[in-house]
Design a protein around this motif. Structure first.
Motif: not given
Length: 692
Positions: A58-65, A68-80
């Motif tokens: 979400s935060d690297s590949i989507f931005l590279f291509i 337009n996808f919002p930054n969802m890092a907080i969701i992934w940290i919740v999973i962890l």
């Protein structure tokens, strides 16, 4: 990273950190030894891996291509974080016990467990404590001050006015509105925002103490029942009154008495019911068992004994048992461990018959053990005779002997040497000859001395024999068999101090012999329940060798059983001792301790009257007469001729039986005596004597 080097370093560090965590988690899972550990690290590994992969997408590949996808890092940290919480709560990550299981353990405890904050207010309590507080749920109890729970001051809690000397000290007080007597212990907890005190109290009410004791007894009883049920030996336990409380299945199979019939019955009644009719004495058995339960000393509870029992179906069984007492709150209880050895003894009896046929071979084994010393002794004996004879010949040839008295020292040497050689030969003949057991009266002390003289020639130089002055001891039996048995015990003692010692221990020691008169107790003999009510002579042979482990003491008299390594023993020595003792109405007793040595006691019935033992000493008188000697060996033939002539007899000699018969027939009225060698040529002495 939009050409921002600082942000690039942060992303690289973050990605490396997560990747390392994933690798560590999965490596730990591979090495984990338990299912719980494997599950814990699997959850952690996938939590890190999924959070890392989703964040990268979400935060690297989507931005590279350009997506337009919002930054969802907080969701992934919740999973962890959720994965870590599951690992901690369910599988005890970062703790010895998972939190849920720890609470379950505290909840299941019968004692009262409370957690109080720094002000002394209740934060948490287990179910037992809540019931004692008169509350049905934790919500109703939260916030209760400790003064309502513990009327007396409690150390470590300011609101309760500290009085305990230390947090590990126990304090007896009362608990809750019902003033339940308790024994209390507390533990302080210090941490950020977690200051407080854990309190644990044990209910001291009598009914609770009984319940705890009953639970412990129930657990112990289950363990004991399982142990007894799986035992291969019969086990019996009584209470302090002597009534049977345990009677396992091997005892049922052994005695034929069902457990339902045995449990609750007095043990002495059961024991008496199994005795043979001629030995049945319920009163005596009752008195003996009662004395033991009262704590009085008894020999039959300190050794393994054998006894014959009769089952209800009439079958006879030979039982080997070991009895001992166990201290109990109500007094002494009696424990018996028993084993059926009927088949073992039957096989042993068959083996005894076999070794009777091997008697000669076993004696030859003893001769082989002593042969080196015997050969050395004979060489010394012959050197005395040959040396003395050569001196006499030299003196006669040189005419230096003018007085016969000058030859007396050499003649004395020859005489002593000849007697010594004759004694050794007699011992050898005693060992090697085949003959039926005799029943003659003889002196046991003289037999002991003869064996000692014989054994001293051949024992290992590191072993010494010692014995005190032997009393005059008279018994009836076969002196040859008894001497063989004594010699076997001495050789056995020597081996215990030499060939059986470990290689790193010093060889050698002292063999002590003692001879004393006495009456053995009813259970003195290992493996013998009854002994005769008469005087016995006890010959004990004691060594300080390797000793015998308790578990094989009952096997050492079995034929062909040996603990000696290699070919140093056939396992017949002690079996022969046991057989000889039994044939003479006696028995063998043994006391041994591994590492300290053994004492074998040979008990033989003493002669019952004052008749003196036969003696071989006789006076020789000169007498004239015609004597015929027939012997195919020149030395005894010429020696006998010279001896008889010195007594005044006229002597004729021959070398075979047929010629002896011819000479006898020619002058049959003139012969005063005939001396015949048993083995001669075609006709031996027995046939010649019959014809004469």
């Amino acid at each position: 990273v939009q050409h921002n080097w600082a942000y690039g370093v942060f992303v690289a560090h973050y990605f490396s950190y997560i990747l390392a965590s994933v690798i560590i988690a999965f490596r730990k899972r591979v090495k984990a030894s338990s299912r719980r550990e494997r599950a814990k690290y699997l959850i952690l590994g996938w939590s890190y891996l999924s959070a890392c992969l989703l964040g990268f997408v979400s935060d690297s590949i989507f931005l590279f291509i350009g997506f337009n996808f919002p930054n969802m890092a907080i969701i992934w940290i919740v999973i962890l974080s959720v994965g870590m919480i599951i690992a901690m709560d369910k599988y005890g990550f970062l703790s010895i016990l998972p939190a849920g299981e720890a609470l379950d353990i505290l909840e299941s405890m019968s004692g009262f467990v409370l957690y109080l904050d720094e002000s002394g207010s209740l934060i948490w309590a287990n179910q037992s404590a809540l019931r004692a507080c008169g509350r049905t749920s934790l919500r109703q109890a939260i916030g209760m001050p400790c003064t309502q729970l513990l009327p007396k001051p409690l150390g470590g809690i300011p609101a309760c006015q500290c009085s305990l000397e230390s947090e590990h000290a126990e304090h007896e007080t009362v608990f809750g509105p019902s003033a339940i007597p308790v024994r209390l212990r507390m533990h302080r907890v210090n941490g950020k925002g977690t200051d407080g005190t854990v309190v644990y109290a044990v209910d001291l009410r009598p009914e609770q103490a009984r319940a705890r004791a009953e639970r412990r007894l129930a657990d112990t009883g289950l363990l004991l029942d399982e142990f007894m049920a799986r035992s291969l030996d019969g086990i019996v336990l009584t209470d302090s009154a002597g009534r049977v409380v345990r009677w396992n299945e091997p005892m049922v199979a052994m005695t034929g008495l069902a457990a339902t019939d045995a449990i609750g019955a007095p043990y002495w009644d059961l024991r008496a019911s199994m005795e043979p009719p001629e030995k049945r004495d319920p009163g005596k058995i009752h008195a003996a068992i009662k004395a033991v339960l009262e704590g009085k000393e008894s020999t039959w509870t300190r050794r393994i004994i054998e006894s014959e029992i009769i089952r209800p179906d009439g079958a006879k069984r030979l039982i080997q048992s070991d009895s001992f007492t166990i201290p109990h709150t109500d007094g002494m209880i009696l424990a018996i461990i028993a084993r059926d050895v009927t088949e073992e003894r039957r096989q042993a009896a068959e083996n005894i018959e076999r070794i009777r046929n091997l008697d000669h071979a076993q004696k030859m084994e003893a001769v082989g053990t002593l042969s080196g010393g015997i050969a050395h002794d004979f060489n010394n004996t012959l050197s005395g005779i040959v040396g003395a004879v050569s001196i006499i010949k030299a003196q006669l040839e040189s005419n230096s002997c003018t007085d016969p008295q000058d030859l007396l020292p050499e003649l004395a040497i020859i005489d002593r040497s000849a007697q010594r050689a004759a004694s050794s030969v007699k011992r050898l003949l005693t060992l090697t000859r085949k003959h039926s057991p005799e029943r003659k009266r003889f002196h046991l002390d003289e037999a002991v001395r003869r064996v000692m003289e014989f054994a001293e020639l051949s024992l290992d130089k590191s072993v010494s024999l010692r014995y005190e002055t032997l009393p005059s001891a008279t018994i009836d039996g076969d002196s040859g068999q008894i001497e063989q048995a004594i010699l076997n015990l001495v050789i056995n003692a020597e081996h215990a101090m030499t060939v059986m010692r470990p290689s790193d221990e010093q060889r050698g020691g002292i063999i002590r012999l003692e001879l004393a008169k006495g009456r053995p107790k009813r259970t003195s003999a290992s493996g013998v329940m009854e002994v005769a009510d008469t005087d016995y002579w006890r010959l004990s042979v004691t060594d300080n060798g390797v000793g015998i482990p308790r578990h094989i003491l009952t096997k050492i008299f079995d034929p062909f059983y040996t603990t000696k390594q290699g070919d140093s023993s056939s396992g017949l020595g002690l079996a022969m001792v046991h057989a000889t003792a039994t044939q003479h109405g006696g028995f063998v007793d043994v006391v041994s301790e591994p590492g300290k040595g053994s004492t074998f006691a040979l008990w033989l019935p003493a002669a019952t009257d004052q008749q003196a033992a036969a003696t071989e000493e006789r006076k020789v008188h000169a007498r004239k007469g015609l004597v015929l000697i027939a012997d195919d060996d020149e030395i005894p033939r010429e020696t006998g001729k010279a001896m008889l002539r010195s007594l005044g007899c006229t002597v004729e000699t021959t070398t075979d039986g047929e010629d002896a018969v011819r000479l006898f027939s020619a002058r049959s009225k003139e012969w005063a005596a005939v001396v015949l060698d048993v083995r001669m040529g075609a006709m031996g002495g027995e046939d010649a004597a019959a014809l004469m």
